[in-house]
Design a protein around this motif. Sequence first.
Motif, PDB file in Angstrom:
ATOM      1  N   TRP A 113       0.818  -1.210   0.000  1.00 22.45           N
ATOM      2  CA  TRP A 113       0.000   0.000   0.000  1.00 22.45           C
ATOM      3  C   TRP A 113       0.855   1.264   0.000  1.00 22.45           C
ATOM      4  CZ3 TRP A 113      -4.549   0.634  -1.727  1.00 22.45           C
ATOM      5  CH2 TRP A 113      -5.482  -0.390  -1.660  1.00 22.45           C
ATOM      6  N   ALA A 114       2.007   1.221   0.635  1.00 24.43           N
ATOM      7  CA  ALA A 114       2.918   2.366   0.569  1.00 24.43           C
ATOM      8  C   ALA A 114       3.354   2.604  -0.876  1.00 24.43           C
ATOM      9  CB  ALA A 114       4.134   2.123   1.466  1.00 24.43           C
ATOM     10  N   GLY A 115       3.621   1.521  -1.617  1.00 20.22           N
ATOM     11  CA  GLY A 115       3.974   1.644  -3.017  1.00 20.22           C
ATOM     12  C   GLY A 115       2.835   2.188  -3.860  1.00 20.22           C
ATOM     13  N   VAL A 116       1.616   1.765  -3.560  1.00 19.47           N
ATOM     14  CA  VAL A 116       0.444   2.269  -4.293  1.00 19.47           C
ATOM     15  C   VAL A 116       0.290   3.771  -4.076  1.00 19.47           C
ATOM     16  CG1 VAL A 116      -2.078   2.209  -4.415  1.00 19.47           C
ATOM     17  CG2 VAL A 116      -0.796   0.066  -4.295  1.00 19.47           C
ATOM     18  N   ARG A 117       0.425   4.223  -2.832  1.00 18.75           N
ATOM     19  CA  ARG A 117       0.282   5.662  -2.544  1.00 18.75           C
ATOM     20  C   ARG A 117       1.359   6.479  -3.245  1.00 18.75           C
ATOM     21  NH1 ARG A 117      -1.151   3.579   2.592  1.00 18.75           N
ATOM     22  NH2 ARG A 117       0.985   3.806   3.329  1.00 18.75           N
ATOM     23  N   GLU A 118       2.586   5.963  -3.249  1.00 21.26           N
ATOM     24  CA  GLU A 118       3.667   6.666  -3.928  1.00 21.26           C
ATOM     25  C   GLU A 118       3.405   6.726  -5.433  1.00 21.26           C
ATOM     26  OE1 GLU A 118       6.886   8.709  -5.123  1.00 21.26           O
ATOM     27  OE2 GLU A 118       6.041   8.539  -3.100  1.00 21.26           O
ATOM     28  N   ALA A 119       2.908   5.636  -6.007  1.00 23.75           N
ATOM     29  CA  ALA A 119       2.592   5.621  -7.438  1.00 23.75           C
ATOM     30  C   ALA A 119       1.470   6.605  -7.758  1.00 23.75           C
ATOM     31  CB  ALA A 119       2.197   4.206  -7.866  1.00 23.75           C
ATOM     32  N   ARG A 120       0.489   6.687  -6.880  1.00 25.97           N
ATOM     33  CA  ARG A 120      -0.598   7.653  -7.088  1.00 25.97           C
ATOM     34  C   ARG A 120      -0.061   9.087  -7.080  1.00 25.97           C
ATOM     35  NH1 ARG A 120      -4.805   5.239  -2.655  1.00 25.97           N
ATOM     36  NH2 ARG A 120      -5.743   3.555  -3.904  1.00 25.97           N
ATOM     37  N   ARG A 121       0.825   9.387  -6.124  1.00 25.24           N
ATOM     38  CA  ARG A 121       1.371  10.740  -6.040  1.00 25.24           C
ATOM     39  C   ARG A 121       2.185  11.067  -7.294  1.00 25.24           C
ATOM     40  NH1 ARG A 121       1.775   9.548  -0.248  1.00 25.24           N
ATOM     41  NH2 ARG A 121       3.777   8.503  -0.564  1.00 25.24           N
ATOM     42  N   TRP A 122       2.954  10.088  -7.756  1.00 27.69           N
ATOM     43  CA  TRP A 122       3.741  10.314  -8.970  1.00 27.69           C
ATOM     44  C   TRP A 122       2.820  10.516 -10.170  1.00 27.69           C
ATOM     45  CZ3 TRP A 122       4.045   7.583 -13.545  1.00 27.69           C
ATOM     46  CH2 TRP A 122       5.075   7.951 -14.409  1.00 27.69           C
ATOM     47  N   THR A 123       1.798   9.699 -10.279  1.00 28.11           N
ATOM     48  CA  THR A 123       0.877   9.789 -11.411  1.00 28.11           C
ATOM     49  C   THR A 123       0.141  11.121 -11.424  1.00 28.11           C
ATOM     50  OG1 THR A 123       0.567   7.382 -11.370  1.00 28.11           O
ATOM     51  CG2 THR A 123      -1.080   8.675 -12.551  1.00 28.11           C
ATOM     52  N   ALA A 124      -0.171  11.646 -10.239  1.00 24.60           N
ATOM     53  CA  ALA A 124      -0.889  12.923 -10.150  1.00 24.60           C
ATOM     54  C   ALA A 124      -0.081  14.071 -10.740  1.00 24.60           C
ATOM     55  CB  ALA A 124      -1.234  13.227  -8.692  1.00 24.60           C
ATOM     56  N   ARG A 125       1.235  13.896 -10.865  1.00 22.62           N
ATOM     57  CA  ARG A 125       2.088  14.942 -11.435  1.00 22.62           C
ATOM     58  C   ARG A 125       2.253  14.788 -12.948  1.00 22.62           C
ATOM     59  NH1 ARG A 125       5.046  13.451  -6.711  1.00 22.62           N
ATOM     60  NH2 ARG A 125       6.602  12.328  -7.967  1.00 22.62           N
ATOM     61  N   GLN A 126       1.660  13.731 -13.501  1.00 14.75           N
ATOM     62  CA  GLN A 126       1.770  13.469 -14.939  1.00 14.75           C
ATOM     63  C   GLN A 126       0.506  13.946 -15.666  1.00 14.75           C
ATOM     64  OE1 GLN A 126       4.892  12.327 -15.405  1.00 14.75           O
ATOM     65  NE2 GLN A 126       4.962  12.226 -13.155  1.00 14.75           N
ATOM     66  N   HIS A 127       0.587  13.899 -16.985  1.00 11.89           N
ATOM     67  CA  HIS A 127      -0.609  14.208 -17.784  1.00 11.89           C
ATOM     68  C   HIS A 127      -1.431  12.931 -17.913  1.00 11.89           C
ATOM     69  CE1 HIS A 127      -3.028  14.707 -21.473  1.00 11.89           C
ATOM     70  NE2 HIS A 127      -3.107  15.965 -21.071  1.00 11.89           N
ATOM     71  N   THR A 128      -2.657  12.975 -17.427  1.00  6.62           N
ATOM     72  CA  THR A 128      -3.497  11.772 -17.434  1.00  6.62           C
ATOM     73  C   THR A 128      -4.859  12.059 -18.055  1.00  6.62           C
ATOM     74  OG1 THR A 128      -4.375  12.224 -15.216  1.00  6.62           O
ATOM     75  CG2 THR A 128      -2.384  10.865 -15.351  1.00  6.62           C
ATOM     76  N   GLU A 129      -5.474  10.995 -18.557  1.00  8.73           N
ATOM     77  CA  GLU A 129      -6.836  11.061 -19.084  1.00  8.73           C
ATOM     78  C   GLU A 129      -7.602   9.837 -18.611  1.00  8.73           C
ATOM     79  OE1 GLU A 129      -6.978  11.480 -23.372  1.00  8.73           O
ATOM     80  OE2 GLU A 129      -4.948  12.326 -23.370  1.00  8.73           O
ATOM     81  N   GLU A 130      -8.851  10.043 -18.228  1.00 10.83           N
ATOM     82  CA  GLU A 130      -9.738   8.931 -17.870  1.00 10.83           C
ATOM     83  C   GLU A 130     -10.389   8.399 -19.146  1.00 10.83           C
ATOM     84  OE1 GLU A 130     -10.379   7.855 -14.691  1.00 10.83           O
ATOM     85  OE2 GLU A 130      -9.229   9.384 -13.603  1.00 10.83           O
ATOM     86  N   TRP A 131     -10.254   7.100 -19.368  1.00  9.49           N
ATOM     87  CA  TRP A 131     -10.850   6.470 -20.544  1.00  9.49           C
ATOM     88  C   TRP A 131     -11.899   5.454 -20.116  1.00  9.49           C
ATOM     89  CZ3 TRP A 131      -7.369   4.964 -25.265  1.00  9.49           C
ATOM     90  CH2 TRP A 131      -6.730   6.115 -25.755  1.00  9.49           C
ATOM     91  N   GLU A 132     -12.869   5.239 -21.007  1.00  8.67           N
ATOM     92  CA  GLU A 132     -13.883   4.208 -20.792  1.00  8.67           C
ATOM     93  C   GLU A 132     -14.156   3.481 -22.098  1.00  8.67           C
ATOM     94  OE1 GLU A 132     -17.292   6.250 -19.224  1.00  8.67           O
ATOM     95  OE2 GLU A 132     -16.643   5.998 -17.131  1.00  8.67           O
ATOM     96  N   THR A 133     -14.541   2.222 -21.978  1.00 13.24           N
ATOM     97  CA  THR A 133     -14.990   1.453 -23.142  1.00 13.24           C
ATOM     98  C   THR A 133     -16.005   0.430 -22.660  1.00 13.24           C
ATOM     99  OG1 THR A 133     -14.240   0.318 -25.153  1.00 13.24           O
ATOM    100  CG2 THR A 133     -13.274  -0.412 -23.063  1.00 13.24           C
ATOM    101  N   ARG A 134     -16.696  -0.194 -23.604  1.00 19.84           N
ATOM    102  CA  ARG A 134     -17.702  -1.207 -23.269  1.00 19.84           C
ATOM    103  C   ARG A 134     -17.149  -2.598 -23.529  1.00 19.84           C
ATOM    104  NH1 ARG A 134     -22.152  -0.053 -20.092  1.00 19.84           N
ATOM    105  NH2 ARG A 134     -22.733   2.113 -20.494  1.00 19.84           N
ATOM    106  N   SER A 135     -17.444  -3.503 -22.618  1.00 17.55           N
ATOM    107  CA  SER A 135     -17.049  -4.890 -22.809  1.00 17.55           C
ATOM    108  C   SER A 135     -18.019  -5.583 -23.760  1.00 17.55           C
ATOM    109  CB  SER A 135     -17.024  -5.623 -21.475  1.00 17.55           C
ATOM    110  OG  SER A 135     -18.344  -5.804 -20.986  1.00 17.55           O
ATOM    111  N   PHE A 136     -17.661  -6.783 -24.184  1.00 19.80           N
ATOM    112  CA  PHE A 136     -18.519  -7.558 -25.084  1.00 19.80           C
ATOM    113  C   PHE A 136     -19.870  -7.869 -24.452  1.00 19.80           C
ATOM    114  CE2 PHE A 136     -16.537 -10.629 -22.375  1.00 19.80           C
ATOM    115  CZ  PHE A 136     -17.469 -11.637 -22.217  1.00 19.80           C
ATOM    116  N   ASP A 137     -19.927  -7.908 -23.111  1.00 21.73           N
ATOM    117  CA  ASP A 137     -21.191  -8.205 -22.425  1.00 21.73           C
ATOM    118  C   ASP A 137     -21.795  -6.989 -21.750  1.00 21.73           C
ATOM    119  OD1 ASP A 137     -19.097  -8.107 -20.645  1.00 21.73           O
ATOM    120  OD2 ASP A 137     -19.682  -9.886 -19.507  1.00 21.73           O
ATOM    121  N   GLY A 138     -21.404  -5.785 -22.199  1.00 21.77           N
ATOM    122  CA  GLY A 138     -22.087  -4.561 -21.795  1.00 21.77           C
ATOM    123  C   GLY A 138     -21.578  -3.865 -20.564  1.00 21.77           C
TER     124      GLY A 138
END
Length: 321
Positions: free
Chosen positions: A57-82
């Motif tokens: 969990w310490a690694g997850v929090r550090e990765a989140r903090r690093w990612t927050a400083r990057q350029h990010t986009e939220e993506w979505e798609t549909r699965s074959f079963d909706g």
Amino acid sequence: MWWILGAFGTAALVLLLASVFLFRFALARRPLTEIPEGGEREYLKRHPKGQAQVEWWAGVREARRWTARQHTEEWETRSFDGLLLHALLISPAHPGNRVALCVHGYRSCGHGDFGQIQRFYLEQGFRVLLVDDRAHGKSQGNYLGFGWLDRLDCKAWCQELADRLGPDCSIVLHGVSMGAATVLAAAGEPLPSQVKGVIGDCGYTSAWDQFGHILKRDFHLPVFPLLYTASLVCRICAGYWFQEDAPVKQLEKSDLPLLIIHGEADDYVPTAMSRRLLAASRDPGKKLVLVPGAAHAQSYAVAPEQYQQAAMEFFRRIGMA
């Protein structure tokens, strides 16, 4: 006669209940229970053997903090079963046409399994698409696909990347543990031409093999009859059999360039499974990299330079360096 019938009926009921319990325990959606920052000492009081979870969990929090400083986009798609599936696209300062589609493992998340690897990809100029598997994170779903239903979700993400980034983009599939099983199984499906290769880190040969291994290792139970009836429950509730969930069979149909990485000290997914996966692939240049001393999903943490070198050699082979 009645006593025999009663005993048989009771045994059958117990087997059915045990099978339902096994299926729900293994494959029903459960949220990740985060250990909050500052709550580590209290957690370890309740779970004396939980140091690995604290560090994860310490690694997850550090990765989140690093990612927050990057350029990010939220993506979505549909699965074959909706189902509505979620992913996070992370881009370097000057993105090119290369992208790593990263698939996390069992009851994990992208920041948990790719927290360090995503930095390596961005340093090489790759975009990174961190997907939430079905029944994980922000993606919908009540039951885990255990790599089998996820293979088609992976295919959908490949098409989403091809549609959004255009015909000139190049995609490498990279999965860890159940994510490795996902991308290896996806390799046996018709994929967009933009997919250039597959990296599988500590993936299993099949759900049947993996569940059978855990039944014996952790519960000291035989495969028969419990795994057979649990597979039936899975087919009724989630739509697939453990027996058909077999990346090793999918690789028999694939000639995509393949790199497999596995820790030699992995006793959760035995290293021998990667040898079987490698043998199944039709790729003439396929390669298996074993990391001494690495437990399950720990190869990058134990030997980052070896991991990076293997990846760079693979990228050069597939024209993505």
